[in-house]
Design an enzyme around this catalytic site. Structure first.
Site, PDB file in Angstrom:
ATOM      1  NE  ARG A  92       0.994  10.020 -23.897  1.00  0.00           N
ATOM      2  CZ  ARG A  92       2.210   9.486 -23.765  1.00  0.00           C
ATOM      3  NH1 ARG A  92       2.419   8.220 -24.068  1.00  0.00           N
ATOM      4  NH2 ARG A  92       3.218  10.212 -23.320  1.00  0.00           N
ATOM      5  NE  ARG A 133      10.978  13.011 -25.209  1.00  0.00           N
ATOM      6  CZ  ARG A 133      10.446  11.854 -24.826  1.00  0.00           C
ATOM      7  NH1 ARG A 133      11.058  10.727 -25.096  1.00  0.00           N
ATOM      8  NH2 ARG A 133       9.288  11.817 -24.201  1.00  0.00           N
ATOM      9  CE  LYS A 289       3.082  13.471 -19.875  1.00  0.00           C
ATOM     10  NZ  LYS A 289       3.908  13.409 -21.125  1.00  0.00           N
ATOM     11  CB  THR A 347       4.464   5.603 -17.122  1.00  0.00           C
ATOM     12  OG1 THR A 347       4.166   6.738 -17.964  1.00  0.00           O
ATOM     13  CG2 THR A 347       5.907   5.193 -17.370  1.00  0.00           C
TER      14      THR A 347
HETATM   15  N1  LIG Z   1       4.999   8.706 -32.589  1.00  0.00           N
HETATM   16  C1  LIG Z   1       5.971   7.823 -32.342  1.00  0.00           C
HETATM   17  N2  LIG Z   1       6.887   7.522 -33.284  1.00  0.00           N
HETATM   18  C2  LIG Z   1       7.872   6.639 -33.041  1.00  0.00           C
HETATM   19  N3  LIG Z   1       8.030   5.984 -31.860  1.00  0.00           N
HETATM   20  C3  LIG Z   1       7.158   6.248 -30.886  1.00  0.00           C
HETATM   21  C4  LIG Z   1       6.075   7.182 -31.061  1.00  0.00           C
HETATM   22  N4  LIG Z   1       5.385   7.267 -29.917  1.00  0.00           N
HETATM   23  C5  LIG Z   1       5.983   6.426 -29.060  1.00  0.00           C
HETATM   24  N5  LIG Z   1       7.052   5.807 -29.630  1.00  0.00           N
HETATM   25  C6  LIG Z   1       7.958   4.815 -29.021  1.00  0.00           C
HETATM   26  O1  LIG Z   1       7.275   4.190 -27.945  1.00  0.00           O
HETATM   27  C7  LIG Z   1       7.971   4.402 -26.713  1.00  0.00           C
HETATM   28  C8  LIG Z   1       6.973   4.536 -25.577  1.00  0.00           C
HETATM   29  O2  LIG Z   1       6.080   5.607 -25.808  1.00  0.00           O
HETATM   30  P1  LIG Z   1       5.914   6.771 -24.744  1.00  0.00           P
HETATM   31  O3  LIG Z   1       5.778   6.205 -23.388  1.00  0.00           O
HETATM   32  O4  LIG Z   1       4.842   7.658 -25.235  1.00  0.00           O
HETATM   33  O5  LIG Z   1       7.315   7.508 -24.912  1.00  0.00           O
HETATM   34  P2  LIG Z   1       8.266   8.294 -23.932  1.00  0.00           P
HETATM   35  O6  LIG Z   1       8.266   7.635 -22.603  1.00  0.00           O
HETATM   36  O7  LIG Z   1       9.586   8.241 -24.654  1.00  0.00           O
HETATM   37  O8  LIG Z   1       7.691   9.677 -23.867  1.00  0.00           O
HETATM   38  C9  LIG Z   1       8.830   5.640 -26.988  1.00  0.00           C
HETATM   39  O9  LIG Z   1       9.945   5.749 -26.137  1.00  0.00           O
HETATM   40  C10 LIG Z   1       9.200   5.459 -28.431  1.00  0.00           C
HETATM   41  O10 LIG Z   1      10.277   4.555 -28.546  1.00  0.00           O
HETATM   42  C1  LIG Z   2       3.577   9.753 -19.369  1.00  0.00           C
HETATM   43  C2  LIG Z   2       4.787  10.188 -19.129  1.00  0.00           C
HETATM   44  O1  LIG Z   2       5.420  11.039 -19.999  1.00  0.00           O
HETATM   45  P1  LIG Z   2       6.256  10.657 -21.306  1.00  0.00           P
HETATM   46  O2  LIG Z   2       5.766   9.312 -21.823  1.00  0.00           O
HETATM   47  O3  LIG Z   2       5.994  11.740 -22.284  1.00  0.00           O
HETATM   48  O4  LIG Z   2       7.675  10.602 -20.889  1.00  0.00           O
HETATM   49  C3  LIG Z   2       5.511   9.828 -17.890  1.00  0.00           C
HETATM   50  O5  LIG Z   2       6.589  10.388 -17.663  1.00  0.00           O
HETATM   51  O6  LIG Z   2       5.005   8.994 -17.137  1.00  0.00           O
END
Ligand SMILES: Nc1ncnc2c1ncn2[C@@H]1O[C@H](COP(=O)(O)OP(=O)(O)O)[C@@H](O)[C@H]1O
Ligand SMILES: C=C(OP(=O)(O)O)C(=O)O
Length: 415
Positions: A92, A133, A289, A347
């Protein structure tokens, strides 16, 4: 046992579980006790066989897929190879964190590694949608002490960072509307609800003073939720259109759309595919989502237009209330299963593995229960994006799935 202080209402076995008449329980009235009895009433367990039959099969040989989010802990080719070997089925790419030419380098790297390893790995591009954000943080994590006062404001210049008690948001149509719509008394949640602020004063059209009610450490680009505030906006933001424009050139397998609320939100994405001339046979499968109460209310029309669903428990937990997530997870999985569409449960599945080599029992149980609920895929977020050992998180998830799948027929979903 000394029972003098035993609680007034001791734990008792559900009488229905041992009643021989359970099969007469009305199917229409699915109260908890009857559902439990219908599931377990007639089962007999060969305990010797069950204890001996530990699944020591290959943790990559399973029906339930593993989706792994890529991030700084997993951006290089050796790590991508380790993750594929550990059993990742889908990578992802979270556009919320897309910076520079990061994805442009990653996509060919993943394709090359998968081809050389002869593993059918798929790619999922996730669009941020109208999610709020904070901007990047100057010195991570920025401390937010409970009882202190902070400012929540739109960035006063491009590139302004969160620093010294000032949480800033990049100026976008949606974030401008959020800061403009906040009023004194409203609750603002940060990082999937890990921290909580309450608005105490409007300082200017662009800034508010807030009391930190639940403190913590704020990191870059963490989500901000204001459950009391409704903002009327499109499903695709300017950033989404930019991210999707790139992602749609990459022939990805899936595209996920955040904060979907109704069926027509999905149409915005198919319209963009039409406008970009993406041929029908090359379109990624669309995954709304489900993370808003409105999406739960409109789930049938959403499911109709979708290829699959994501139970996005991070935001759903903040928007709906954490304690309401487990039931709606089951409902969403059941609805997707019945509609013949796939479903990803996402998540905090093995959240503690962001910092540890071993997850908690509760987390392992959560992965297994998602399998028992009938999920088609489980997702790793921070565990594989910023965790200490992303391949071990994948293998732990794989072992848990294999074990759960072995018994899934005995623990059939009750919805
Ligand atoms: N492409 C990326 N570049 C830098 N950090 C990332 C990236 N993707 C994810 N992360 C880090 O991993 C954490 C968990 O990923 P994810 O659950 O996808 O993010 P979020 O919940 O912020 O949408 C993020 O909060 C961020 O700190
Ligand atoms: C998958 C989710 O979205 P995101 O990581 O982009 O916050 C979530 O909110 O559970």
């Amino acid at each position: 046992f000394h029972v003098a202080h035993s609680p007034a209402r001791p734990i008792v076995a559900r009488r229905v579980a041992v009643r021989p008449t359970v099969r007469r329980v009305s199917v229409a009235r699915m109260d908890g006790a009857s559902a439990f009895a219908r599931k377990h009433g007639a089962a007999s367990f060969d305990m010797d066989a069950l204890v001996s039959a530990q699944a020591n099969a290959d943790p990559t040989a399973r029906r339930t897929k593993i989706v792994a989010t890529l991030g700084p802990a997993s951006f290089d080719e050796p790590m991508i190879r380790k993750l594929i070997a550990a059993g990742v089925n889908v990578f992802r790419l979270n556009s919320s964190h897309r910076q520079g030419g990061q994805f442009e380098a990653l996509v060919p790297m993943i394709r090359k590694a998968a081809a050389e390893m002869n593993k059918p790995v798929e790619l999922l591009g996730d669009l941020q949608g109208p999610k709020f954000r904070c901007a990047n943080v100057k010195a991570e994590p920025m401390p937010l002490a409970a009882g202190s006062t902070v400012t929540l404001a739109l960035a006063s210049s491009d590139g302004e960072l969160c620093d010294a008690g000032r949480i800033v948001l990049t100026r976008t149509k949606e974030q401008n509307a959020m800061i403009g719509g906040l009023t004194v008394g409203m609750v603002v949640k940060l990082d999937d609800g890990a921290m909580r602020l309450r608005v105490t004063k409007r300082l200017s059209p662009d800034a508010l003073e807030c009391l930190v009610e639940v403190g913590g450490g704020l990191k870059s680009r963490k989500g901000i939720n204001v459950p009391d505030l409704q903002i009327d906006c499109s499903a695709l933001t300017a950033k989404d259109i930019d991210d999707a424009t790139y992602l749609l050139t990459q022939k990805l397998d899936y595209i996920a759309l955040s904060f979907v609320q109704k069926g027509s939100d999905i149409t915005e994405l198919t319209d963009l595919m039409d406008a970009q001339g993406v041929p029908r046979g090359e379109r990624p499968r669309i995954i709304p989502k489900i993370e808003k109460p409105a999406a739960l209310r409109n789930i049938d029309e959403i499911l109709d237009l979708a290829d699959g669903l994501m139970v996005a428990r991070g935001d759903l937990g903040v928007e709906l209330g954490l304690e309401r997530v487990p039931f709606f997870q089951k409902v969403l999985i059941s609805k997707a299963n019945k509609a013949g569409k796939f479903v990803i449960t996402a998540t905090q599945m093995l959240e503690s593995m962001i910092g540890a080599e071993v997850p908690t029992r509760a987390e392992v149980s959560d992965v297994a229960n998602a399998v028992f609920d009938g999920t088609d895929a489980v997702m790793l977020s921070g565990e594989s994006a910023v965790g200490v050992n992303p391949p071990e998180a994948v293998m732990m998830m794989g072992r848990t799935i294999v074990e759960a799948e072995m018994h899934a027929g005995m623990v059939s979903p009750s919805l």
